[in-house]
Write an enzyme that holds these catalytic residues in place. Sequence first.
Site, PDB file in Angstrom:
ATOM      1  N   VAL A 280       0.836  -1.195   0.072  1.00  0.00           N
ATOM      2  CA  VAL A 280      -0.060   0.080  -0.032  1.00  0.00           C
ATOM      3  C   VAL A 280       0.941   1.327   0.117  1.00  0.00           C
ATOM      4  CG1 VAL A 280      -1.661   1.206   1.576  1.00  0.00           C
ATOM      5  CG2 VAL A 280      -1.868  -1.008   1.053  1.00  0.00           C
ATOM      6  N   ALA A 281       1.992   1.202   0.647  1.00  0.00           N
ATOM      7  CA  ALA A 281       2.867   2.397   0.955  1.00  0.00           C
ATOM      8  C   ALA A 281       3.534   2.389  -0.153  1.00  0.00           C
ATOM      9  CB  ALA A 281       3.781   2.289   1.896  1.00  0.00           C
ATOM     10  N   GLU A 285      -0.440   5.218  -5.597  1.00  0.00           N
ATOM     11  CA  GLU A 285      -1.865   5.654  -6.035  1.00  0.00           C
ATOM     12  C   GLU A 285      -2.118   6.848  -6.208  1.00  0.00           C
ATOM     13  OE1 GLU A 285      -1.241   3.317  -3.206  1.00  0.00           O
ATOM     14  OE2 GLU A 285      -1.576   4.940  -2.032  1.00  0.00           O
ATOM     15  N   ASP A 327       1.096  36.186 -34.308  1.00  0.00           N
ATOM     16  CA  ASP A 327       0.470  37.405 -35.296  1.00  0.00           C
ATOM     17  C   ASP A 327       1.274  38.378 -34.907  1.00  0.00           C
ATOM     18  OD1 ASP A 327      -1.289  35.562 -36.198  1.00  0.00           O
ATOM     19  OD2 ASP A 327      -3.097  36.139 -35.337  1.00  0.00           O
ATOM     20  N   ASP A 611      -6.482  33.846 -34.996  1.00  0.00           N
ATOM     21  CA  ASP A 611      -7.815  34.460 -34.480  1.00  0.00           C
ATOM     22  C   ASP A 611      -9.036  33.979 -35.344  1.00  0.00           C
ATOM     23  OD1 ASP A 611      -6.997  36.074 -36.440  1.00  0.00           O
ATOM     24  OD2 ASP A 611      -6.678  37.862 -35.129  1.00  0.00           O
ATOM     25  N   ASP A 615      -7.580  30.227 -39.427  1.00  0.00           N
ATOM     26  CA  ASP A 615      -6.551  29.761 -38.510  1.00  0.00           C
ATOM     27  C   ASP A 615      -6.866  28.304 -37.893  1.00  0.00           C
ATOM     28  OD1 ASP A 615      -5.139  31.964 -39.380  1.00  0.00           O
ATOM     29  OD2 ASP A 615      -5.919  33.229 -37.550  1.00  0.00           O
ATOM     30  N   ASN A 677       9.292   5.733  -1.612  1.00  0.00           N
ATOM     31  CA  ASN A 677       8.997   4.445  -1.720  1.00  0.00           C
ATOM     32  C   ASN A 677      10.135   3.359  -1.951  1.00  0.00           C
ATOM     33  OD1 ASN A 677       6.420   5.441  -1.650  1.00  0.00           O
ATOM     34  ND2 ASN A 677       6.096   5.006  -3.898  1.00  0.00           N
ATOM     35  N   THR A 708       4.564  10.975   3.839  1.00  0.00           N
ATOM     36  CA  THR A 708       5.235  11.268   2.530  1.00  0.00           C
ATOM     37  C   THR A 708       4.287  11.607   1.419  1.00  0.00           C
ATOM     38  OG1 THR A 708       5.436   8.920   2.114  1.00  0.00           O
ATOM     39  CG2 THR A 708       7.206   9.927   3.037  1.00  0.00           C
TER      40      THR A 708
HETATM   41  P1  ATP Z   1      -2.233  39.591 -38.111  1.00  0.00           P
HETATM   42  O1  ATP Z   1      -2.754  39.631 -36.773  1.00  0.00           O
HETATM   43  O2  ATP Z   1      -1.952  38.210 -38.634  1.00  0.00           O
HETATM   44  O3  ATP Z   1      -0.938  40.312 -37.924  1.00  0.00           O
HETATM   45  P2  ATP Z   1      -3.180  41.506 -39.849  1.00  0.00           P
HETATM   46  O4  ATP Z   1      -4.149  42.374 -39.021  1.00  0.00           O
HETATM   47  O5  ATP Z   1      -1.776  41.895 -40.137  1.00  0.00           O
HETATM   48  O6  ATP Z   1      -3.262  40.241 -38.954  1.00  0.00           O
HETATM   49  P3  ATP Z   1      -5.188  41.127 -41.588  1.00  0.00           P
HETATM   50  O7  ATP Z   1      -6.130  41.683 -40.492  1.00  0.00           O
HETATM   51  O8  ATP Z   1      -5.513  39.767 -42.195  1.00  0.00           O
HETATM   52  O9  ATP Z   1      -3.707  40.946 -41.150  1.00  0.00           O
HETATM   53  O10 ATP Z   1      -5.011  42.153 -42.615  1.00  0.00           O
HETATM   54  C1  ATP Z   1      -4.391  41.996 -43.724  1.00  0.00           C
HETATM   55  C2  ATP Z   1      -4.371  43.175 -44.556  1.00  0.00           C
HETATM   56  O11 ATP Z   1      -5.669  43.437 -44.908  1.00  0.00           O
HETATM   57  C3  ATP Z   1      -3.839  44.768 -44.032  1.00  0.00           C
HETATM   58  O12 ATP Z   1      -2.489  44.805 -44.120  1.00  0.00           O
HETATM   59  C4  ATP Z   1      -4.660  45.820 -44.543  1.00  0.00           C
HETATM   60  O13 ATP Z   1      -3.875  46.049 -45.727  1.00  0.00           O
HETATM   61  C5  ATP Z   1      -5.891  44.880 -45.005  1.00  0.00           C
HETATM   62  N1  ATP Z   1      -6.916  45.477 -43.786  1.00  0.00           N
HETATM   63  C6  ATP Z   1      -6.774  45.140 -42.683  1.00  0.00           C
HETATM   64  N2  ATP Z   1      -7.858  45.578 -42.157  1.00  0.00           N
HETATM   65  C7  ATP Z   1      -8.720  46.048 -43.067  1.00  0.00           C
HETATM   66  C8  ATP Z   1     -10.179  46.946 -42.923  1.00  0.00           C
HETATM   67  N3  ATP Z   1     -10.728  46.615 -41.895  1.00  0.00           N
HETATM   68  N4  ATP Z   1     -10.505  47.015 -44.220  1.00  0.00           N
HETATM   69  C9  ATP Z   1      -9.721  46.708 -45.318  1.00  0.00           C
HETATM   70  N5  ATP Z   1      -8.810  46.393 -45.247  1.00  0.00           N
HETATM   71  C10 ATP Z   1      -7.998  45.817 -44.264  1.00  0.00           C
END
Ligand code: ATP
Length: 877
Positions: A280-281, A285, A327, A611, A615, A677, A708
């Site tokens: 047991v000791a 477990e 990112d 995000d 992804d 042990n 222990t």
């Molecule tokens: P990560 O988090 O990967 O760095 P990111 O923000 O760089 O992401 P995205 O958000 O996919 O990448 O943006 C990619 C490109 O899309 C940007 O470089 C920009 O040129 C364009 N973009 C980003 N946001 C907008 C928006 N709200 N409207 C129009 N174009 C956009």
Amino acid sequence: MGKKWHEQSTEEVMKALESSRRGLSGPEAARRLAGHGPNRLVEKKKRSLAMMFLDQFKDFMIIILMGAAVVAGAIGELTDTLVIMLIVVVNAVIGFVQEYRAGKAMDALKAMAAFQAGAVRDGVVSHIPATELVPGDVVILETGAVIPADLRLVEAAMLRVDEAALTGESFPVEKMTKAMDGPGVSLGDRLNMGYKGTIVSYGRGVGLVVATGMSTELGKIAGMLQDEEEVRTPLQKRLAVFGRRLAIAVLVICAVIFTMGFVRGVEPLFMLLTAISLAVAAIPEALPAVITISLALGARKMVARNALVRKLPAVETLGSVTYICSDKTGTLTENRMTVEEIYKDGVTMGSGDPLVEKDGYLLTAIALNNDAVSDGNGNIIGDPTETALYRVAAAHDCEREIVERKMPRVAELPFDSERKCMTTIHRMGDGRFVSFTKGAVDSLIDRLVLGESGEKAASRDEIVKVGDGMAKRGLRVLLYAVKEWDVLPEPVAPGTVETGLTFVGLAGLLDPPREEAKDAVALCKEAGIRPVMITGDHPLTAGVIARRIGIIADGSNQAVMTGRELEGLSDVELEEGIDEVRVYARVAPEQKLRIVKALQKRGEFVAMTGDGVNDAPALKRADIGIAMGITGTDVSKEAAHMILLDDNFATIVNAVREGRKIYDNIRKFIRYLLTTNSGEIWTLFLAQMAGFPVPLLPVHILWVNLITDGLPALALSAEPAEGDIMKRKPRHPKESIFAHGLGVQAFWVGLFMAVLVLAVQYFAIYGKVGQWQTMVFTVLCLTQLGNCLAVRSEKQSLFKQGLFSNKPLLGAVTLSFGLQMAIIYAPGLQKIFHTQPLNMSQLGVCIAVSSLVFFAVETEKMFRRIGEKKGAMPNPR
Ligand code: ATP
């Protein structure tokens, strides 16, 4: 029966559910929640506390032990029986408390990882736990969201839903809001409905909750989805196998000890009880429960520091990470965008410059091609890029809401990270239409019609040059373009709308690097982890930021690779060159998967952030998939092992540190348990071999085990991180838990303990010192306590660590020592444990001999330190 939801118009549904576009009021929602119950699928019945407690006695060895104790009581010593029973019960209580705490900690983690839903209540969008939704609630749907309840859609902008979870149909369904005919339409064809558990794969929408919890379509088939099996971590799996083998070995040894005693003529029942007590000791477990607690409590600590672990194995594997692919936006940078520069009519200016809206479209475009909204109290809500642009327009008297009154939005193509642009279409006063497009320069440049509107119009080269100039200053550059339409383009799709555009201007947005990112990057490198940036942004912008935070070392030839270059490489070429790449720019989410795979092929252990919906595959595939808590979609969170509540890169590095510490502490615990042990086994085994009287009574063995397995062992998990924890290389993920001499140490330290114990027994018996059994018992107990102090670090000496740096452990050791003294000196306890009081010199000998174990382990650590200094190598990352 009346019409089904999908047959009714949105107005009818609103009326039937007594709701409106302003949503329900707080009190009304609360009332409905009380009536309908929470929006969750009913879970399987949990094991009751009583059952959990009783389960502690189910262990085979414990049952045998109790049986033997009862027999012993029946023929003689009743006190022995009672003491053994008491110890068994205390053991069960400890086991119960451990299991209960582990379960609670796991539940808390699960609750924290639960989804939120964007609901409109009292006219305001607020994020509430999805479990609090009620029929009549108005829910906002965004790309990547898991639909939280059954909904009748009242708004759908290119809304596509992946309903595979419900219908098995793998193609996303395009949704609409119009009422449909016929009650018999199948679930998959009810295009104006959204069902709980399905996924918004594209677009935007708004829905009215018509059913929650078990009343949803998913609820009706919930039985099938109930069993979410408990995932065991790699360590737990390995330890389970190890535990079984150890148990068999221990049983064999105990059988041998019993047989030898029997042959030598020791009373069989006593010998049997001894052997069983030893089994047991020595069978650990408690190990699985203790590992779960360490991991779960570790996970709870991590939450306090913004890293929410969704899958327990991540806690232990975090320590093995060799690559962190992060990112950029929001993780390495603050995601607090401000518009710094505007380029219009051949001039670059600051965003504060008076931009007079004479003949151009720029301000209107900035105001209208925007998804941010004002809440009326001066707060602008939405994506930081959008809010920054909203503010600039508003600062020039072009508020979105006001301009939109004259030019209402009639259609849109939402932003997606693949097209890297978005478009909104508006009706003008004269009945014609205008579309505004904004997005990355390189995505839109080929969609422009250039050089047609007079000499002031910018050329392609000019636009690219200005854009690159902004990017080199670390700005995110967005291009604005416009097109007028006599009739609404049909269909509203990227191919028809985002083409033949006229250039309007550029906006350059600054997103400063996070303050703590630089230190975190440096810490990574020291810890043998390579940080890498993966972004959708422009290579120039990304490169500048990467240099600022140290991801690309100054003066190195570490490279930026673009998505297009990546596309041109074969898998083999990618693997070969991947070592030098520090930044991936303009990458499509799908390419993240390729990067993960290539790194893993090279034997790297990869943490990857993400995000978006796209992804998810990369997050799943990564060794540690990390989703963003603030900006992340439900789908990415579901795929991830861990969620960053603050979206911060530094949090990942902290989590790695915490993961390394937890693993260290588990190893310390195992080291302690195994030496203990092995000490007990060696003692009884060698005593038999040497022909000594059985050195310990069953209650002694059980008592040492209690001490222990109990407090000192648990206190080891409170051990603070060692100083060098982020200076070591990552642990190899396949490395055995017994690596670096743990197994060997358990062997020799246990043997050493036994030799000391038996030496005391020998001299006490033959030197006529008296009280030999109490001395043996005391020495065995105290060696454990000395050992416990020594195993606090694998290398560092206790004196350097400081006795007080783990106060719980010091407390536990002191308490255990006190209890041992009580057993020796308190008359009541003496009777129970069959001890005699030791005089000062006897006690002195016991303490002196016991401390030898402590010094021996400390000496081993000293050699380890010397060895390491000789072989020391800097981390090459
Ligand atoms: P990560 O988090 O990967 O760095 P990111 O923000 O760089 O992401 P995205 O958000 O996919 O990448 O943006 C990619 C490109 O899309 C940007 O470089 C920009 O040129 C364009 N973009 C980003 N946001 C907008 C928006 N709200 N409207 C129009 N174009 C956009």
